[in-house]
Design a protein around this motif. Structure first.
Motif, PDB file in Angstrom:
ATOM      1  N   ARG A 154       0.820  -1.203   0.000  1.00 62.49           N
ATOM      2  CA  ARG A 154       0.000   0.000   0.000  1.00 62.49           C
ATOM      3  C   ARG A 154       0.861   1.263   0.000  1.00 62.49           C
ATOM      4  N   ALA A 183      -5.699   3.940  -7.249  1.00 60.06           N
ATOM      5  CA  ALA A 183      -6.913   4.621  -6.818  1.00 60.06           C
ATOM      6  C   ALA A 183      -8.093   3.659  -6.739  1.00 60.06           C
ATOM      7  N   GLU A 184      -8.131   2.664  -7.606  1.00 60.46           N
ATOM      8  CA  GLU A 184      -9.223   1.690  -7.584  1.00 60.46           C
ATOM      9  C   GLU A 184      -9.255   0.906  -6.273  1.00 60.46           C
ATOM     10  N   GLU A 185      -8.108   0.810  -5.603  1.00 61.71           N
ATOM     11  CA  GLU A 185      -8.033   0.144  -4.306  1.00 61.71           C
ATOM     12  C   GLU A 185      -7.936   1.161  -3.173  1.00 61.71           C
ATOM     13  N   GLU A 186      -8.298   2.411  -3.511  1.00 61.69           N
ATOM     14  CA  GLU A 186      -8.303   3.509  -2.528  1.00 61.69           C
ATOM     15  C   GLU A 186      -6.918   3.725  -1.924  1.00 61.69           C
TER      16      GLU A 186
END
Length: 350
Positions: free
Chosen positions: A193, A219-222
């Motif tokens: 991350r 961004a898709e996984e925040e």
């Protein structure tokens, strides 16, 4: 008594016709002109033409002349120019593209005329050679060194192999945004991350596109990409103490993984890690892109995304062939690249 055929002249004339030298939509030159071209008597040329008519290659149109038979008039790519604006012994990427070009030329029984000497021939010379059928198109590696407006107005088919800059052209190349996405997805799948990247100049199309894809995957996984962890690193620069990369690697809050936009940047990342006693992948995971620019990538276990150099070169010939033979610019071809799994990615250390 009928003149004995001169087989050498027949073979030479047949070769010239099949090579596309003569305009298939018009008549052959006069016997007088052909005799001058081949430095033979008109009787020898007349006999050769008669033999080629007998073979079905030519046909006589009464009171008009001799032309190539309609079923023989298909256009076929036979010889084309390949331009590379610069060349060095470390140009591993270019070697792969050239191999692809030469393989495709061989498959199509075409001649690739390689040209590495700057500057590019004047557009008027290129047009003259095109009209004389000395070349039937041009493949530029990475970018044209003749203005695109001049090429487009010349009528010469032209294709770019390995487009890495933003300009309008028929090209074969990589989908850089999808490469960035794949790199991000692979690091996220390993559980990372805190992720950084070493990149080239961010005002350049290839790196802007890869960064956009990479940032989108995160961004898709925040996961937000820390802008301080986006580190431009020139191809000729050597990271040293006091530099941004050293400062980040020396921090206890450093990233746990990096995406290196070109394997030669991954090599610099490996070197910087060794100076800090950081082990890959135990302390830092790394994924690269290209699988060509760092000869020791495999030996060091670098996981990377392959640049499809052979396919880029090969498809550029197919694009040029399609354009020349149909008269219509074809649709460009892009490749997403394959993930080459080695040993440089692991889950984040606790």
């Amino acid at each position: 008594m009928p003149r004995k055929p001169n087989q050498e002249v027949i073979d030479s004339l047949r070769k010239e016709i099949l090579s596309g030298r003569y305009d298939h939509s018009s008549f052959l030159p006069s016997e007088r002109q052909l005799a001058a071209d081949f430095e033979e008597g008109r009787g020898v040329i007349r006999t050769a033409l008669r033999n080629l008519c007998g073979e079905g290659l030519l046909e006589i149109i009464p009171q008009r002349g001799i032309c190539i038979r309609k079923e023989r008039r298909e256009k076929r790519l036979r010889h084309f120019l390949v331009r590379q604006h610069s060349f060095s012994r470390d140009a591993h990427e270019t070697f792969g593209i050239l191999v692809g070009i030469c393989d495709a030329a061989s498959r199509n029984y075409a001649e690739a005329i390689l040209s590495f000497c700057p500057p590019c021939p004047d557009i008027r010379e290129l047009v003259a050679r095109y009209r004389r059928n000395e070349l039937q198109g041009i493949i530029f590696i990475e970018r044209p060194d003749t203005p695109a407006e001049q090429l487009n107005s010349s009528g010469i088919p032209w294709v770019v192999a390995n487009r890495e800059l933003a300009f309008d052209a028929v090209f074969s190349g990589m989908d850089f945004r999808s490469i960035g996405r794949l790199a991000g997805q692979r690091l996220l799948a390993a559980g990372h991350r805190r992720i950084g990247t070493v990149t080239g100049p961010l005002d350049t199309f290839i790196f802007k596109e890869m960064l956009a894809g990479f940032r989108g995957a995160l961004a898709e996984e925040e996961v937000l990409l820390n802008p301080d962890w986006v580190i431009p690193l020139g191809s000729d620069s050597v990271p040293g103490p006091g530099g941004k990369l050293y400062g980040i690697l020396s921090s206890p809050e450093r990233p746990t993984a990096f995406f290196a936009m070109r394997d030669h940047r991954a090599a610099k990342l490996y070197d910087a890690c060794s100076r800090f006693g950081l082990k890959i992948p135990q302390d830092l995971s790394v994924i690269g892109y290209d699988d060509v620019s760092w000869p020791l990538a495999e030996a060091h276990g670098l996981t990377t995304i392959r640049q499809e150099t052979h396919a880029i070169g090969s498809s550029s010939v197919e694009l040029l062939k399609e354009w020349f033979e149909t008269g219509t610019p074809p649709k460009s071809r892009v490749f997403t690249g394959a993930l080459v799994e080695r040993s440089s990615i692991d889950k984040p250390s606790a």
